[in-house]
Structure formats: structure tokens, C-alpha cells
Enzyme design. Structure first.
Site, PDB file in Angstrom:
ATOM      1  N   GLU A   1     -76.524  54.065  -6.589  1.00 11.04           N
ATOM      2  CA  GLU A   1     -75.683  53.433  -7.798  1.00 11.04           C
ATOM      3  C   GLU A   1     -76.498  54.143  -9.518  1.00 11.04           C
ATOM      4  O   GLU A   1     -77.692  52.995  -8.809  1.00 11.04           O
ATOM      5  CB  GLU A   1     -75.210  52.064  -7.974  1.00 11.04           C
ATOM      6  CG  GLU A   1     -74.393  52.630  -7.426  1.00 11.04           C
ATOM      7  CD  GLU A   1     -73.491  50.950  -7.383  1.00 11.04           C
ATOM      8  OE1 GLU A   1     -72.767  50.662  -6.227  1.00 11.04           O
ATOM      9  OE2 GLU A   1     -74.214  49.686  -8.109  1.00 11.04           O
TER      10      GLU A   1
ATOM     11  N   GLU B   1     -73.488  46.446  -1.711  1.00 12.86           N
ATOM     12  CA  GLU B   1     -74.644  45.671  -2.445  1.00 12.86           C
ATOM     13  C   GLU B   1     -74.524  43.840  -1.249  1.00 12.86           C
ATOM     14  O   GLU B   1     -74.220  43.138  -2.118  1.00 12.86           O
ATOM     15  CB  GLU B   1     -74.513  45.905  -2.962  1.00 12.86           C
ATOM     16  CG  GLU B   1     -75.067  47.090  -4.729  1.00 12.86           C
ATOM     17  CD  GLU B   1     -75.437  46.698  -6.076  1.00 12.86           C
ATOM     18  OE1 GLU B   1     -75.962  47.400  -6.392  1.00 12.86           O
ATOM     19  OE2 GLU B   1     -74.935  46.058  -6.424  1.00 12.86           O
TER      20      GLU B   1
HETATM   21  C1  GLA Z   1     -73.132  47.002  -8.798  1.00 11.34           C
HETATM   22  C2  GLA Z   1     -72.381  47.478  -8.029  1.00 11.34           C
HETATM   23  C3  GLA Z   1     -71.208  48.070  -8.748  1.00 11.34           C
HETATM   24  C4  GLA Z   1     -70.826  47.933 -10.414  1.00 11.34           C
HETATM   25  C5  GLA Z   1     -72.255  47.740 -10.629  1.00 11.34           C
HETATM   26  C6  GLA Z   1     -72.292  47.118 -12.354  1.00 11.34           C
HETATM   27  O1  GLA Z   1     -74.374  47.405  -8.066  1.00 11.34           O
HETATM   28  O2  GLA Z   1     -72.494  47.910  -6.809  1.00 11.34           O
HETATM   29  O3  GLA Z   1     -70.009  47.970  -8.235  1.00 11.34           O
HETATM   30  O4  GLA Z   1     -70.218  46.279 -10.324  1.00 11.34           O
HETATM   31  O5  GLA Z   1     -73.228  46.730 -10.411  1.00 11.34           O
HETATM   32  O6  GLA Z   1     -71.246  48.216 -13.458  1.00 11.34           O
END
Ligand code: GLA
Length: 785
Positions: free
Chosen positions: A265, A191
Site C-alpha cells: 500500500e 496488517e
Molecule cells: C491501512 C489499511 C488500509 C487502509 C489504509 C488507510 O494501511 O490496510 O485498508 O485503511 O490504512 O487508508
């Protein structure tokens, strides 16, 4: 034939018939065939056949090694064909140059077990991960270098990252499908669009992975609104979202017109932070969105399929500073202890409708046994002030990392001259400090409310000053990952007369809370007050999982048989700590507790069920912001307006630039006419229209925040995450507009505009603000004296 990603997706690919399913899941250990995994025009292709990735995230560092197989079998039974795993760099290189791939850190063994259970693997080696893990996975020792710019082309950062990724390639390169292992593809960074937009940096990390020997496809992940940042045409993209897959994939298609659609995700729940309500996901929404993806041939990774536990001192902190609980249950379909319930069953039933011809789901393995442990007392104690190691002399107090320490506690000692009552202050104390004068508690410092001063009484003679600082996890998200711990100088003693003293002879005591710290303790029988270690023993006839009830303790860390199980804090929401059965011994077991506040009762009990949702704000040692007084009476608003409907970010530029230390959003009405206000994210713009970092922002005042039925805390409006939001009370009270939220910017700041990110979701969600006013000024809210 393997295709290059994105730009080259046009390159014609073998269109593929949905053939038999042979070869579409990894052969068991025996037949270590190699495979070709490619990114096609529409689909992922495994040996030329379409593969819809049904993935779930679990972190082997958060699951007892003895249970890896058990959890992987449950994942398979839930309908997953792939598991996704982060590598947390600091977990494998806590000391620079010393790599650890043994025990809980044996990533290769985890991959082998996944393969044995018929699961592919998606690997996310970083260098940065996030994941509510200590410093997002980055090693603390990077912070020893003053001015280092993490997650950038900073030469020191890049050199350390390359060394790490080369090591990852050495250990896990052979685990790629191209070499007979289960790893299908590898993620570059994590990210990054949330953090920066330097595509060259992403390119250099990509190259480091290639140089490390990775020859499977490499990809990047981002939330929908950050996909363009750092975008490269030699990296495939996946999009992360918690709901509304159609919107998420629409955003993905805007940067990647072709190729398989994948959600990197997909959140069934969320993580917990100390002092805020336990998160429960919206199961119906989760199932509906999962079905949408299954039906539309989209691939996905459920984050988290199984959260597990952040054992040890590995839990991080959300920005600006919301420390994460040790439990990482995440309301995932597979619970912290590997239990399966309604959510698991509904997920499995749904997956079962979308299997390939000939594909079947095995039955889930039985849950591991649990046991209760009768209440027992910890009869020995060792006060911290009586158990200090040899000190380091220093002229001035420096951060913990400067003393070559990455976690735990650190005590700063100095002598204060005799004199009148005065205020002792530090520039900052990360994260909590207990200030003792001649061994007596004078006050505390608290990073959450940026309280860094303590009243010191009159002293007839020279007095002993001890400042015990506890470091919670390093912040794991945003620019705040540059999170050096300990005291920030100057540390000054200022009398009412204005006379100020800055002690210049300090002794610094390092307490990293590791095995040597425990081994050196001098135990006494009986109770002690103040910050201390406690020790007790208990017998177990048949070792099995249990949940230690820590609700009579204050705040600290707990070890069983030398293993650090994590942190506890009486404010909740977690009131138990998961103890894996294999970590207990038949017969006598030892428990050690560090309690920085001191227990109501030094007793523990082993329960058969966890307690993850019990908040006790009344036990918090910091005043709540609601007690501050609002002082916007007579202040001219810098802007007044009406927001448009929808979830899109809305930006406002003021007619005249404003200046002040505090900012207030006042909501006058909501678009649905109801009493609520909600904000996912607030950003303020500097004179050039650029977002101002939130690093030193705190909430100075909020009239209402839901903290019972959900985490609607005001802090969510400034933590950089748009998946959570501030929401005024709705469960036990429904105070009407106007609602006011005052942010303290930490210093006088020039503000030329403002960005409002509404609560995510479709137009039916509550709290979308209609009419509002904005204020900027030196002081719009006063803390209660
Ligand atoms: C983001 C991150 C993950 C985690 C989620 C929240 O998307 O990429 O590693 O921190 O948020 O749980």
C-alpha cells in the site's frame, strides 16, 4: 514450478532473462490460458519471466458497476498492469449464511472485466480488511456473541471466517491464474501486526484459504515497524508505507532477506473523516518515491489508484471514533467520479518510462458526462417519532446488535416519573443520541467527546422519554472493531438530591434505514422540525453524473431512486454527494433524505463539480475541546526530558509509577527551534510496561491544532495510525511553546511510562519535540460547564 515463500526462497530458481513481453499480461477473455505465478529470489515470475507489479487499488464495492470497465481502462492507461481489490466480507454476507455475489457485489465479474482490460488482479479477501469500510469488512452479526474476540483464534470467529473463505474459494478460486483467471496472489488478513502477534492465527487463516482452493502465492502485508508480528515463513511479506521506500524496504529485508520487494500500500493521498480537513497528498513526494520503486525493480500497489465512493451506510470510523466520510476520493490519481487530472498525467508519464520492451499504454477513455440539476424543494416529510415500527419490549436497553440490527438508528422509549430536574445519563451511547422529553429535544449525547448525560427539567407528571440513537459506521481499525452500537446501560435519572431512577420498562424501535424502513413512511406535505425523512422529485432530461449539494441539510442519509448514496453532515469537509449517471432515470427521479438535525432549507441542487473541502465547525452540535480549561498549575510533572532526533519510537519509563484519570504532554521546545509541536502516536504503559488500550481515551484539552490547511487534529495522536499526526497551528497562526495536550483516559489508570512516535519523515520535518514535561493526575483539564 511454484516455490514456497520466504524460508524456501533460497531454493534455486530459474534466473530469468527479460524476454519478449508475450504472456506478461492476461490474455483477453477468449484465450483463457492458465499461468504459473511464482515468487523468485529477486523477482515475481510469471511463466518464468520477471514481472514488476505496477498495481493500483480500487474497490468494486465503491464504484458503480456500470463504470467498472471505464475505471479499469483508466487504470490501464495510467500504466498499471495489476489491480488490487479487497473483498469486504460484510458486503457479501450481511446476514449470516446468506451470501450475495450479485450486482455491486459481483466480484467474479469484476475480475473478468479486469482480465478483459489486460490487468492482473491481487485479491485481499480478509477476513478483516480495514479500508475505512464498515467494521473493516467484518460482519456486525459476529458482535451478537458476547465476549467474541475478533481477529483471533476465537472458535466462533474462526468458524465464521472459515465458512467465508470457503465461499470465497468457491466463487473466486476459478479466477486464479492457475485456472485461467487474472488473480496472481491472495492476501491473508490485513496488517495483522497492527493488531496482534499470534502467528498461529495467521496460519489458520492461511490454511482456510488453501482449504478454499487457493493455489496461487499467499502473502501478508504490514507497515515497516510491525512486519515481525505474526510473522510466518510460509507467507510472503509485503510492506505498506506512504513514503521513504528505501526505509520501508530496508525493514522488509530484515524479515525477508530475499524475494521481490513490494510495497503493498503506497498512499498518494489519504481518507477524510467528518469534521476534519480534506486530505491532499504531497504529489512531488509521491512521484519521487514511485520513480524510486520503478527504477529499483520494486513492485508496488498505489492505495488508492481510484477511491470512489462509500455508498450506502458502508463507511467506517477511524479509531478511537472518527467517522469516515462517504466520499472516498482519497486525492487519488483517478478522482471519485473517474476524472483524471495532473496527478494521473504525471503518474502515466512516469510509468511510460518504465515499460517493458514492446509494452505500450492505451489512451485513457473519455470522462463520463456530467449534468447540473436545477434547485428543487423536498415538499413532503415524515417525522421519525410519528413513523415508528412495532416495538420490542425489554427490561433494560441493550446494544443494537442484541436486537439483531447492524446499522441505522434505534429508538429507546421509556416513561419517566414526575419529579425534580435531574441528569439523565447512559454508560455510553454509540454514536450520537437525541434525547426527547414529551417530544421536545432535551439534549444530545456525543461519542466523540464522550458526553453521555443530558439535563432533564422538572416534570409535574409522568413524561415520555425517547432516546433516538444514530449509529455511524462500526470502527474499522484496532481493538475498537468490537464496536457494539446503541445505548450502553445503565441508563439512570439522577436528581440533585442523589435520588436515582433506572427505568425498567423499555420499548425499543429498530430503524435499520433499509427499504422496508422507507416503504413504511407516512408522508405529509409540508415542513416538520426535528429528526425526519423528507421526500422530493426532480426531472432529468439526460441522465449523467452529478453532485448533489447537501449544504443546506444537517446530518443524515440520502437516497436517490431507492439507492442509498451515503451519509452527509453539514460540518464537512464534504458538502456534495456523488450521483452516478446510470443511477438516474430519464424523466422523474425520487430523492429521500433522513435529516436528524433538520435542514436550514429542504432543497437540493445538482452541481457539475464536487465540494470535498469545506469545513464548517461552527455548525457542529458539540463544544470544541479548546474551550476546556487547563488545570496543571502547581501539579508536579511525573517526568521531564529531551527527545532525541529521528523518526524512531522513543520509550520513557517513569522513576515512580503514576496514577490518574488524565495525562498531559507539555512541549517546551522543538528540535528545529520553531514554534510547532507534532506527535504521530502517544502510548502510555501500564504497571507491566504494556501499552494501555486507547478504547475509551478522548482529547480533554489541546492548546493548538492545525485544522485548516491539514488535519493536524490532536485525535491523530491517539488513533493508532502513524501515517497521520497531531500538529499545532501553522497556517493562520503560530502559537509558541509551551504546547499542551491532555488526554482523558476514561478512568483512573496506573501509568509507568510513555511511548512517543514522532511525526514520520526525514529530519527536516517540523514539530519534532525537544524538551518536554509529562503530568498524570485526576484532572488536568476541566470542560467548560
Ligand atoms: C491501512 C489499511 C488500509 C487502509 C489504509 C488507510 O494501511 O490496510 O485498508 O485503511 O490504512 O487508508
Amino acid at each position: 514450478m511454484q516455490v514456497k515463500c520466504v524460508g524456501l526462497l533460497g531454493v534455486s530458481l530459474v534466473a530469468l532473462a527479460i524476454g519478449g513481453c508475450v504472456g506478461l499480461w492476461p490474455a483477453s477473455a477468449a484465450g483463457q490460458a492458465t499461468h504459473r505465478f511464482a515468487i523468485g529470489e529477486q523477482d515475481f515470475l510469471l511463466d518464468g519471466q520477471r514481472l514488476q507489479i505496477r498495481c493500483g487499488e480500487l474497490h468494486f464495492a465503491r464504484v458503480p458497476r456500470e463504470y467498472w470497465g471505464h475505471r479499469l481502462r483508466i487504470c490501464k492507461a495510467m500504466g498499471l498492469n495489476t489491480v488490487c481489490a479487497y473483498l469486504f466480507w460484510n458486503f457479501h454476507e450481511w446476514e449470516q449464511g446468506r451470501f450475495d455475489w450479485s450486482g455491486q457485489a459481483d466480484a467474479a465479474q469484476f475480475c473478468r472485466l479486469a482480465q478483459k482490460e489486460g490487468l492482473w488482479v491481487i485479491l485481499r479477501p480478509g477476513p478483516y480488511a480495514c479500508a475505512e469500510w464498515e467494521m473493516g469488512g467484518l460482519p456486525w452479526w459476529l458482535l451478537k456473541k458476547d465476549g467474541i474476540q475478533l481477529r483471533s483464534r476465537d472458535p466462533d470467529f474462526m468458524a465464521a471466517s472459515r465458512a467465508w473463505l470457503k465461499e470465497v474459494g468457491r466463487v473466486l478460486g476459478p479466477m486464479q491464474v492457475t485456472h485461467g483467471g487474472p488473480i496472481l496472489m491472495v492476501q491473508v488478513e490485513n496488517e495483522y501486526g497492527f493488531y496482534g502477534d499470534d502467528a498461529q492465527y495467521m496460519g489458520e487463516i492461511r490454511q482456510a484459504l488453501l482449504d478454499g482452493g487457493f493455489d496461487v502465492p499467499l502473502f501478508a502485508c504490514n507497515p515497516p515497524y510491525a512486519l515481525r508480528k505474526g510473522l510466518r515463513d510460509d507467507l510472503f511479506n509485503v510492506v505498506n508505507f506512504g513514503k521513504d521506500p528505501a526505509d520501508g524496504f530496508k525493514a522488509l529485508r530484515q524479515v525477508q532477506p530475499k524475494g521481490p520487494l513490494m510495497c503493498g500500500e503506497f498512499y498518494p493521498g489519504w481518507f477524510d473523516t467528518w469534521g476534519f480537513p480534506h486530505h491532499l497528498g504531497n504529489t512531488q513526494q509521491y512521484l519521487a518515491d514511485l520513480e524510486y520503486m520503478l527504477k529499483n525493480n520494486a513492485s508496488f500497489s498505489i492505495y488508492m489508484a481510484h477511491g470512489g465512493t462509500t455508498f450506502g451506510l458502508w463507511s467506517g470510523a477511524d479509531r478511537p471514533f472518527k467517522p469516515d466520510t462517504s466520499s472516498y476520493d482519497y486525492d487519488a490519481p483517478i478522482s471519485e467520479a473517474g476524472w483524471i487530472g495532473e496527478k494521473f498525467k504525471l503518474t502515466r508519464d512516469l510509468m511510460a518510462k518504465h515499460l517493458l520492451p514492446g509494452e505500450t499504454l492505451p489512451e485513457p477513455p473519455a470522462a463520463n458526462p456530467v449534468t447540473a440539476i436545477a434547485r428543487f424543494e423536498l415538499g413532503q416529510s415524515a417525522a421519525i417519532l410519528d413513523n415508528l415500527p412495532s416495538p420490542i419490549d425489554d427490561k433494560t436497553p441493550r446494544n443494537m446488535e442484541a436486537y439483531d440490527q447492524g446499522r441505522g438508528c434505534i429508538l429507546y422509549h421509556a416513561t419517566l416519573p414526575g419529579g425534580p430536574a435531574a441528569e439523565l445519563s447512559a454508560k455510553e451511547a454509540r454514536d450520537f443520541a437525541w434525547v426527547f422529553l414529551d417530544g421536545k429535544l432535551a439534549g444530545t449525547m456525543d461519542r466523540r467527546s464522550r458526553q453521555y448525560s443530558v439535563q432533564i427539567p422538572q416534570r409535574r407528571t409522568a413524561s415520555r422519554l425517547d432516546i433516538l440513537v444514530e449509529a455511524m459506521g462500526h470502527v474499522n481499525f484496532g481493538p475498537e472493531v468490537h464496536d457494539r452500537k446503541g445505548l450502553y446501560r445503565p441508563v439512570v435519572l439522577k436528581a440533585a438530591s442523589g435520588d436515582a431512577v433506572e427505568p425498567s420498562a423499555w420499548q425499543v424501535y429498530r430503524l435499520p434505514l433499509d427499504q422496508p424502513t422507507l416503504a413504511g413512511l407516512k408522508w405529509k406535505t409540508g415542513k416538520v422540525s426535528g429528526p425526519a425523512f423528507w421526500r422530493g422529485e426532480f426531472d432529468v432530461a439526460n441522465p449523467a453524473d452529478t453532485f448533489l449539494d447537501v449544504s443546506t441539510w444537517g446530518k443524515g442519509v440520502l437516497w436517490v431512486n431507492g439507492r442509498c448514496l451515503g451519509r452527509f453532515w453539514n460540518i464537512g469537509p464534504t458538502q456534495t454527494m456523488y450521483v452516478p449517471g446510470p443511477w438516474l432515470k430519464q424523466g422523474r427521479n425520487e430523492v429521500i433524505v433522513l435529516d436528524l438535525l433538520g435542514p436550514q432549507e429542504p432543497v437540493l441542487t445538482g452541481l457539475e463539480k464536487p465540494v470535498l473541502d469545506q469545513l464548517r465547525p461552527q455548525l457542529d452540535f458539540t463544544k470544541k475541546v479548546q474551550q476546556a480549561t487547563l488545570t496543571i498549575e502547581g501539579v508536579q510533572p511525573v517526568h521531564a526530558g529531551t527527545f532525541a532526533p529521528g523518526a524512531g519510537v522513543q520509550e520513557v519509563r517513569f522513576t515512580r509509577v503514576a496514577e490518574g484519570r488524565q495525562f498531559c504532554l507539555e512541549t517546551l521546545s522543538a528540535l528545529d527551534g520553531k514554534a510547532f509541536a507534532a506527535v504521530a502516536e502517544l502510548d502510555l504503559l501500564d504497571a507491566d510496561g504494556k501499552p494501555i488500550p486507547h478504547t475509551v481515551w478522548t482529547i480533554a484539552y489541546v492548546d493548538s491544532e492545525e485544522r485548516i490547511s491539514e488535519d493536524g487534529s490532536a485525535m491523530n495522536a491517539i488513533n493508532g495510525q502513524t501515517a497521520d499526526f497531531w500538529h499545532t497551528e501553522w497556517s493562520q497562526a503560530q502559537p509558541p511553546h509551551p504546547h499542551r495536550l491532555v488526554i482523558d483516559l476514561g478512568q483512573t489508570t496506573v501509568v509507568s511510562g510513555f511511548r512517543y512516535t514522532p511525526r514520520p519523515g526525514n529530519n527536516s520535518v517540523g514539530g519534532r519535540i525537544k524538551d518536554y514535561r509529562l503530568y498524570v493526575g485526576p484532572s488536568l483539564a476541566k470542560p467548560v460547564p
